[in-house]
Motif scaffolding. Structure first.
Motif, PDB file in Angstrom:
ATOM      1  N   GLY A 212      33.077  46.581  27.702  1.00 54.44           N
ATOM      2  CA  GLY A 212      31.844  45.837  27.957  1.00 54.44           C
ATOM      3  C   GLY A 212      31.765  45.329  29.374  1.00 54.44           C
ATOM      4  N   ALA A 213      32.902  44.915  29.919  1.00 51.75           N
ATOM      5  CA  ALA A 213      32.936  44.479  31.319  1.00 51.75           C
ATOM      6  C   ALA A 213      32.668  45.649  32.249  1.00 51.75           C
ATOM      7  CB  ALA A 213      34.295  43.845  31.628  1.00 51.75           C
ATOM      8  N   GLU A 220      34.120  43.224  39.423  1.00 49.43           N
ATOM      9  CA  GLU A 220      34.302  42.395  40.617  1.00 49.43           C
ATOM     10  C   GLU A 220      34.138  40.917  40.294  1.00 49.43           C
ATOM     11  OE1 GLU A 220      35.574  43.362  43.491  1.00 49.43           O
ATOM     12  OE2 GLU A 220      35.790  45.252  42.408  1.00 49.43           O
ATOM     13  N   ALA A 221      33.234  40.595  39.396  1.00 48.57           N
ATOM     14  CA  ALA A 221      33.075  39.198  38.982  1.00 48.57           C
ATOM     15  C   ALA A 221      34.336  38.696  38.282  1.00 48.57           C
ATOM     16  CB  ALA A 221      31.861  39.065  38.057  1.00 48.57           C
ATOM     17  N   CYS A 222      34.965  39.550  37.476  1.00 48.25           N
ATOM     18  CA  CYS A 222      36.222  39.169  36.812  1.00 48.25           C
ATOM     19  C   CYS A 222      37.322  38.926  37.837  1.00 48.25           C
ATOM     20  CB  CYS A 222      36.645  40.247  35.822  1.00 48.25           C
ATOM     21  SG  CYS A 222      35.631  40.352  34.334  1.00 48.25           S
ATOM     22  N   ARG A 223      37.383  39.766  38.850  1.00 44.69           N
ATOM     23  CA  ARG A 223      38.366  39.555  39.919  1.00 44.69           C
ATOM     24  C   ARG A 223      38.123  38.206  40.606  1.00 44.69           C
ATOM     25  NH1 ARG A 223      40.828  44.599  42.228  1.00 44.69           N
ATOM     26  NH2 ARG A 223      39.944  46.424  41.166  1.00 44.69           N
ATOM     27  N   ALA A 224      36.840  37.903  40.851  1.00 52.62           N
ATOM     28  CA  ALA A 224      36.510  36.644  41.526  1.00 52.62           C
ATOM     29  C   ALA A 224      36.867  35.449  40.646  1.00 52.62           C
ATOM     30  CB  ALA A 224      35.018  36.628  41.869  1.00 52.62           C
ATOM     31  N   LEU A 225      36.608  35.553  39.341  1.00 59.12           N
ATOM     32  CA  LEU A 225      36.955  34.466  38.426  1.00 59.12           C
ATOM     33  C   LEU A 225      38.470  34.261  38.368  1.00 59.12           C
ATOM     34  CD1 LEU A 225      36.129  32.363  36.298  1.00 59.12           C
ATOM     35  CD2 LEU A 225      36.248  34.199  34.582  1.00 59.12           C
ATOM     36  N   ALA A 226      39.214  35.361  38.345  1.00 65.75           N
ATOM     37  CA  ALA A 226      40.670  35.260  38.329  1.00 65.75           C
ATOM     38  C   ALA A 226      41.183  34.612  39.612  1.00 65.75           C
ATOM     39  CB  ALA A 226      41.283  36.640  38.142  1.00 65.75           C
ATOM     40  N   LEU A 242      40.640  49.227  35.174  1.00 62.94           N
ATOM     41  CA  LEU A 242      39.421  48.555  35.627  1.00 62.94           C
ATOM     42  C   LEU A 242      39.683  47.685  36.851  1.00 62.94           C
ATOM     43  CD1 LEU A 242      36.407  48.122  34.932  1.00 62.94           C
ATOM     44  CD2 LEU A 242      37.112  46.161  33.547  1.00 62.94           C
ATOM     45  N   PHE A 243      40.880  47.105  36.948  1.00 64.14           N
ATOM     46  CA  PHE A 243      41.229  46.260  38.092  1.00 64.14           C
ATOM     47  C   PHE A 243      42.257  46.953  38.981  1.00 64.14           C
ATOM     48  CE2 PHE A 243      40.352  43.156  34.536  1.00 64.14           C
ATOM     49  CZ  PHE A 243      39.037  42.932  34.920  1.00 64.14           C
ATOM     50  N   GLU A 324      29.876  35.470  36.421  1.00 65.59           N
ATOM     51  CA  GLU A 324      29.358  34.951  37.693  1.00 65.59           C
ATOM     52  C   GLU A 324      28.951  33.488  37.561  1.00 65.59           C
ATOM     53  OE1 GLU A 324      27.582  39.037  39.741  1.00 65.59           O
ATOM     54  OE2 GLU A 324      26.256  37.737  38.571  1.00 65.59           O
ATOM     55  N   ALA A 325      28.336  33.145  36.426  1.00 63.81           N
ATOM     56  CA  ALA A 325      27.933  31.755  36.214  1.00 63.81           C
ATOM     57  C   ALA A 325      29.147  30.835  36.130  1.00 63.81           C
ATOM     58  CB  ALA A 325      27.093  31.647  34.942  1.00 63.81           C
TER      59      ALA A 325
END
Length: 560
Positions: A212-213, A220-226, A242-243, A324-325
């Motif tokens: 789903g991601a 990229e949003a997941c990388r930023a959150l991490a 994916l990463f 992102e939110a």
């Protein structure tokens, strides 16, 4: 102008944008399949019905389109009953034109009540018995396949297919023109605030991405959150890679996790699962994250997955918008990232167990490492199922170029999946990683590969046995005779089918072999002779007494 109904039905598939179809002909589908080919659809004619549906499954996953296959009625249909549940469980949209026995015949040798077989797999069966509605039924089958993300099988009696029509039918608007195109759903602000508060209280977070991601473009949003939360990254098995390239990515979360990943997951206190199906495999039946709460971010979060309550907290919304939110709401957290941990991740090997070297056979982990270092990064990789699939799953490859479909746990699909990828990406070279027992189930498709000029290199780990079974039987102290079939000369078989074949006992020969393959192109089988004593971690955990390896525990002192 008159035309047969089977021609009109072929027109309906063309109107849905079908570009490729995987087929095995029989009385109930051959006229339709021929008409489809006459209309410019690329036909891949396979040697077994199972392989037609399995190849369409991989084609759909790789191309993002609905996969299309065709088989005849009766025995042609019953041959696909392993491929269909694999597609159902993987959420693959397919439309299968199966035909049916003639309605007007008093007796027909291959007559069968087909619907119960198909519905038992979880797929949908549609009987097309009313000629005026057939074109709409086909359109609706594509709609259902896309909306429900599952296979739809069409049964069209062969005598109806041969009906002459006075004029071509007027086709309904196709699926693409009527499917809703809703904008991505943002998360609810109140739910978002509650989730953000939970994240702020965590200290050792894992951000886990699933398909789903990937589909929502949330990587990229997941990388930023991490990065924002000091978290480590991981993926489900279908989303592996994916990463790719991130220094704090631990690879796969689940039964296939590496030794280091499992050790770190044991200390996590929160898992943020983004677009993941929280399956028994992904959470390793609840053992992978013993101290962690699970936050599920999904458009349709579930309370129970595969019989287990898998998440403690849910956030409904599009994966990318939700992550992102969260990034916008959270201040930087220290987490558990450090240069030392990044170094440890970079240097870690997937499996740290030691096994005694054996003469004239290879350690499968050495084979995988050598192939990973040698094979071009822009080639398409396909991982099959079975014991060997653990080793190949840890190759250093990005998500977009590595296909894994194993939700049904069936071996024998690998060669079909490779053909589907080759059809979806005709300009690319495809590499299939498989075991000898799996490949032998559908070895006849080597002829299909040669006949259609598919660029597929098949790398086989040949231990002369069914790998999982031999290790389990040893653990239980039982005879392994039923799991051992000897080291079939797969390279010689490949040459007999008219493609390249090499039997490999020395990894030093690989650069020369690869240079030769790149020069000639086409297809080949590389038959790696491997030890039957090297046991994957998956089997070792479940069957700890059936091997002679020595486990080397991971020391996390100073890393977290």
């Amino acid at each position: 102008m008159t035309q047969h109904l089977f021609e009109t039905l072929a027109d309906s598939f063309v109107a849905e944008g079908v570009e490729a179809c995987f087929a095995l002909m029989g009385d109930a589908n051959m006229n339709w399949a021929t008409a489809l080919a006459d209309r410019g659809v690329r036909m891949v004619y396979v040697r077994h019905e199972h392989c037609a549906v399995a190849a369409a499954t991989a084609y759909a996953r790789k191309s993002g389109k609905v996969g299309v296959a065709t088989v005849t009625c009766g025995p042609g249909l019953t041959q696909v009953l392993t491929a269909l549940p694999a597609a159902v469980r993987a959420g693959i949209p397919l439309v299968v034109f199966a035909g049916e026995s003639p309605l007007g015949a008093a007796w027909y040798n291959q007559e069968l009540e087909q619907a119960p077989f198909i519905t038992a797999t979880g797929a949908t069966y549609r009987r097309l018995h009313h000629i005026p509605h057939m074109t709409t039924e086909i359109r609706d089958a594509f709609v259902a396949a896309i909306e429900q993300r599952r296979p739809v099988v069409l049964g069209v009696p062969m005598d109806l297919q041969n009906t002459l029509q006075d004029s071509p039918a007027i086709l309904p608007p196709n699926a693409a023109s009527i499917l809703p195109q809703p904008a991505p759903t943002p998360p609810n602000p109140a739910d978002l605030a509650a989730v953000a508060d939970r994240i702020r209280r965590a200290r050792r977070i894992v951000v886990m991405g699933g398909l789903g991601a990937a589909v929502s473009g949330a990587a990229e949003a997941c990388r930023a959150l991490a990065l924002q939360t000091g978290a480590l990254l991981a993926t489900t098995l279908p989303a592996r890679g994916l990463f790719h390239g991130d220094p704090f990515s631990l690879g796969i979360a689940g039964g296939f996790s590496s030794t280091l990943a499992r050790a770190l997951f044991a200390d996590a206190d929160l898992v943020i699962a983004v677009g993941c199906r929280l399956t028994q495999h992904t959470l390793d039946k609840g053992k992978l994250f013993p101290k962690a709460g699970i936050l599920q971010i999904d458009t349709a979060p579930r309370a129970v997955s595969q019989g287990a309550v898998s998440a403690d907290l849910h956030l409904r919304g599009d994966a990318k918008l939700s992550v992102e939110a969260l990034c916008d709401m959270l201040a930087p957290q220290s987490g558990w990232r450090s240069p030392r941990l990044a170094d440890a991740i970079a240097q870690a090997i997937p499996d740290t167990a030691d096994f005694a070297a054996e003469p004239e056979v290879l350690d499968p982990r050495d084979v995988v490492a050598a192939l990973d270092a040698l094979l071009p990064q822009d080639w398409q990789m396909v991982n099959s199922s079975g014991h060997c699939s653990f080793f190949f799953a840890h190759m250093n490859r990005p998500f977009a170029r590595f296909l894994t479909i194993r939700e049904f746990g069936a071996i024998g699909n690998g060669i079909s999946y490779a053909m589907g990828v080759a059809a979806a990406r005709p300009g690319d070279t495809v590499v299939l990683f498989d075991g000898d027992g799996s490949l032998l189930m559908h070895i006849q498709e080597l002829e299909t590969i040669r006949r259609h000029g598919l660029n597929i290199l098949i790398c086989v780990l040949n231990d002369g046995a069914y790998g999982s079974e031999i290790h389990k039987l040893r653990d239980e102290g039982l005879s392994v005779a039923g799991a051992v079939f000897g080291r079939t000369d797969l390279a010689a078989i490949a040459r007999g089918f008219g493609i390249g074949g090499q039997r490999i006992n020395d990894l030093a020969t690989l650069p020369t072999l690869l240079a030769g393959f790149r020069e000639t192109g086409g297809a080949a089988v590389w038959d790696f002779q491997i030890s039957d004593r090297v046991v994957s971690p998956v089997i070792r955990r479940a069957h700890p007494h059936g091997h002679r390896g020595t486990e080397r525990p991971v020391n996390l002192d100073g890393l977290i």
